[in-house]
Design an enzyme around this catalytic site. Structure first.
Site, PDB file in Angstrom:
ATOM      1  N   GLU A 150       0.813  -1.225   0.000  1.00  0.00           N
ATOM      2  CA  GLU A 150       0.000   0.000   0.000  1.00  0.00           C
ATOM      3  C   GLU A 150       0.844   1.271   0.000  1.00  0.00           C
ATOM      4  O   GLU A 150       0.799   2.085   0.919  1.00  0.00           O
ATOM      5  CB  GLU A 150      -0.954   0.000   1.203  1.00  0.00           C
ATOM      6  CG  GLU A 150      -1.989  -1.094   1.144  1.00  0.00           C
ATOM      7  CD  GLU A 150      -2.998  -1.028   2.279  1.00  0.00           C
ATOM      8  OE1 GLU A 150      -4.104  -1.581   2.120  1.00  0.00           O
ATOM      9  OE2 GLU A 150      -2.689  -0.417   3.328  1.00  0.00           O
ATOM     10  N   GLU A 314      -6.405  -7.653  -1.217  1.00  0.00           N
ATOM     11  CA  GLU A 314      -6.975  -7.606   0.126  1.00  0.00           C
ATOM     12  C   GLU A 314      -8.469  -7.333   0.039  1.00  0.00           C
ATOM     13  O   GLU A 314      -8.920  -6.535  -0.789  1.00  0.00           O
ATOM     14  CB  GLU A 314      -6.343  -6.497   0.975  1.00  0.00           C
ATOM     15  CG  GLU A 314      -4.927  -6.730   1.418  1.00  0.00           C
ATOM     16  CD  GLU A 314      -4.451  -5.638   2.366  1.00  0.00           C
ATOM     17  OE1 GLU A 314      -5.307  -4.987   3.015  1.00  0.00           O
ATOM     18  OE2 GLU A 314      -3.229  -5.421   2.446  1.00  0.00           O
TER      19      GLU A 314
END
Length: 681
Positions: A150, A314
């Protein structure tokens, strides 16, 4: 990634948290069998366990995880651990810690608290990456590298400031060019030395709009550059293993999404696009149907980055722990959401997390295996059902989404510029929301859409929608003109073509290419207060408009609707212009969905954008998405509402998820249910 032989189903696994409980790790792998987990992602936050002190490595525990996974035919996605560095790096090399926009260096803590420019951090990252690649690169169950985690955020340290100056020198070459680009004579902000350039800061400049924009560009480029530092090592040691990093979409219903980084640029550097999907199903602010549309748009954004299949890296099987209200998904919603993403081109559904953390910030984030350590919970059973469904969908593996005939332009420079514009109304700019409002019509009508950058080929599409293109280069304006001249159809809107790529206003009105293609010249834009409405009349029909209304001077276009209120009443609000072999529509004001339906109904019919559908629906809560190859078309039919709906099947089909043969006729689709239908024979 090695050639995919099944849909991926798995997620982040952090066994280093349970090394003193080997029985839990053993039980986890037994549970993975039951939940049809075939992929685990390991190593993301493991640096302190892999290298507890500088140059001292511990790989035995990770060896064991690979061995266990291999025995169960579980694939491994191995992450580089740069997303969360250990304390010793910060102690030994303080330069790795970020400096904030006020010039204060952060303490060790959180994650992503590191400087992407730091030579020390880059060196340490490459060292651990090389160790991992050499040790695990030849493991037969290693299928993909996951670089860091991320990416996002910015550092304002001296290293980054110097890197920014170097970036600007390469772009502008001379201070004279820089001063002209930033219109630096305003407020006597003229630069006389490159060393005077400082990133935007509340302690300095935040009103040089060109500087602000270039800082966004630099941060994105520098982040990609850091990624490439890691990828270089992996490519050299393991050239046959593909590489990804997880992009972010946040909440698909947010006003601003994926703000920090230009994913259209970033996607050129990854082998496989993956992203983290966390729609807030069950909210009281939006219906599940509306949120499904927003989530569909985000999936189409990610698929469009490479015009190819992608991965969900995710998601949550139940709830998150960072929403204002952390509500778990209602029964059936997890399966509904997972299969929706598959229907848009996802070839893998992964979770954060497989086993719930016992403590710290994400201890209550949803997981497949919870604190109760049970395999008979509702969440575990629903995850198992998704895994079983993915196995049943094996015939649809590696099929592609239907090639869209409709494209929506989404431009990062334009987004950054609009978010910093000192005009209009900050509350109602809503660039992403505006894009969603155009997208909504096509989603409800099951017409596939791609999201394209200004560098993509426009000729692949019959219809290109270009909303609120405030910052537009002359190059792209010329590209639009050429596209329409060759027979394409363009829809543009208010707040378009106001500034160039330097954030300087166009002098003399619109660039000539825009005047040519649209046949109008915007004179001014009325910014309305939230309670104000404007009436627009299209023959006998009247529509309410809001937020913005552009006053137009018409050259060779024709007005197809006029304002019917305010001081610009009886002037054109919507125009149509024939240019070359194509046509251009300009929508001068912001409408609600009733206008979008009326407007796009006509265009879709005129341009023949709808495919012949073998399944008929009567409710927008039902969505039909297609994946196909040369042999078969797979229809994903999903009911996103909390009520039973009906569909009509017009040819004999079979449901891949149940094996049932579906004859011609009408069928019920339960709330949150999905059918995957393929023609018999």
């Amino acid at each position: 990634m090695k050639e995919r032989t099944s849909f991926g189903h798995g997620g982040d696994y952090n066994p280093e948290q349970w090394l003193d409980h080997p029985e839990i790790i053993a039980q986890d792998f037994e549970y993975f069998k039951k939940a049809h987990i075939n992929t685990i992602t390991v190593g993301i936050f493991s640096w302190a366990q892999l290298e507890p002190s500088e140059g001292i490595y511990q790989f035995d525990w990770l060896d064991d995880v690979f061995d266990r996974a291999e025995k169960q035919d579980i694939n491994v996605i191995l992450a580089t651990p740069s997303g969360a560095r250990p304390r010793w790096i910060a102690e030994n090399y303080p330069e790795v810690l970020r400096v904030d926009e006020n010039g204060q260096r952060n303490l060790f803590g959180e994650r992503h608290n590191h400087c992407y420019t730091s030579p020390a951090y880059r060196e340490k990252v490459q060292t651990i990456d090389n160790k991992l690649a050499e040790r695990y690169g030849k493991r037969k169950n290693l299928v993909l590298w996951h670089v860091s985690n991320e990416f996002g955020g910015a550092c304002y340290c001296d290293l980054c400031q110097n890197a920014f100056r170097t970036w600007l020198k390469q772009k502008y070459q001379t201070l004279e060019n820089l001063n002209k680009a930033y219109w630096a004579t305003f407020w006597s902000h003229t630069y006389t030395s490159w060393n005077q350039v400082v990133a935007p800061s509340p302690r300095g400049d935040q009103n040089l709009l060109g500087l602000n924009l270039d800082w966004h560009r630099f941060v994105s480029d520098q982040t990609i550059n850091f990624y490439e530092v890691e990828a270089k090592v992996l490519r050299e040691v393991t050239p046959n293993i593909k590489i990804t990093t997880n992009f972010m979409g946040g909440n698909p219903d947010d006003e601003h999404v994926f703000f920090d980084l230009n994913y259209q640029d970033f996607a050129k550097h990854v082998d496989v696009v993956s992203w983290d999907s966390y729609p807030s199903w069950g909210t009281d602010a939006k219906s599940s149907v509306e949120l499904a549309m927003n989530t569909a748009a985000m999936n189409d954004v990610m698929r469009s980055l490479k015009h190819d299949n992608y991965m969900i890296m995710e998601s949550t099987p139940s709830q998150v722990n960072w929403h204002p209200f952390n509500r778990p998904k209602a029964p059936g919603m997890h399966r509904m959401g997972a299969l929706q993403e598959v229907s848009h081109g996802a070839n893998a559904i992964n979770y954060f997390q497989l086993h719930q953390s016992r403590g710290s910030s994400e201890m209550f984030h949803g997981a497949v295996i919870g604190h109760d350590l049970r395999d008979d919970t509702r969440i575990f059973k629903e995850v198992s059902q998704v895994g079983e469904n993915l196995n049943q969908l094996q015939p649809a593996l590696n099929t592609k989404a239907h090639q869209p005939k409709v494209a929506i332009v989404y431009d990062y420079d334009n987004m950054w510029a609009l978010n910093d514009v000192r005009n209009y109304a900050a509350e109602t700019i809503k660039y992403w929301r505006t894009i969603q409002e155009h997208y909504r019509y096509f989603w409800e009508q099951d017409v596939p859409v791609e999201f394209i950058s200004t560098t993509d080929d426009l000729t692949a599409y019959k219809l290109v929608i270009d909303p609120m293109h405030f910052m537009m280069t002359e190059e792209f304006a010329n590209k639009l003109r050429a596209y329409v001249a060759q027979g394409g159809t363009i829809v543009g809107t208010y707040i378009t073509g106001q500034v160039d790529e330097r954030y300087l206003a166009y002098l003399g009105g619109w660039p000539k290419a825009l005047r040519d293609v649209y046949g109008v010249d915007p004179l001014e834009t009325d910014t309305l207060y939230p309670t104000q409405q404007v009436v627009v009349a299209d023959g006998q029909k009247k529509f309410q408009a809001h937020d913005y209304a552009t006053v137009l001077s018409v050259d060779h276009a024709i007005a197809i609707a006029n304002y019917a209120s305010e001081w610009y009443a009886e002037t054109p609000a919507i125009t149509q212009n024939q240019y070359g072999n194509g046509q251009a529509y300009y929508i001068g004001t912001r409408f609600d969905s009733d206008f979008m339906v009326a407007f796009y109904d006509t265009l879709v019919t005129q341009l023949d954008l709808k495919e012949a559908n073998l399944i008929h629906k009567t409710d927008a809560a039902i969505h039909i998405n297609v994946r196909l190859n040369e042999q078969k078309i797979y229809y994903f039919v999903t009911n996103f509402s909390d009520e039973e709906k009906t569909i009509t099947v017009n040819t004999p089909m079979r449901d891949l998820l149940t094996g049932m043969v579906i004859s011609i006729g009408t069928y019920d689709v339960a709330a949150y249910d999905t059918k995957v239908l393929v023609e018999e024979g």
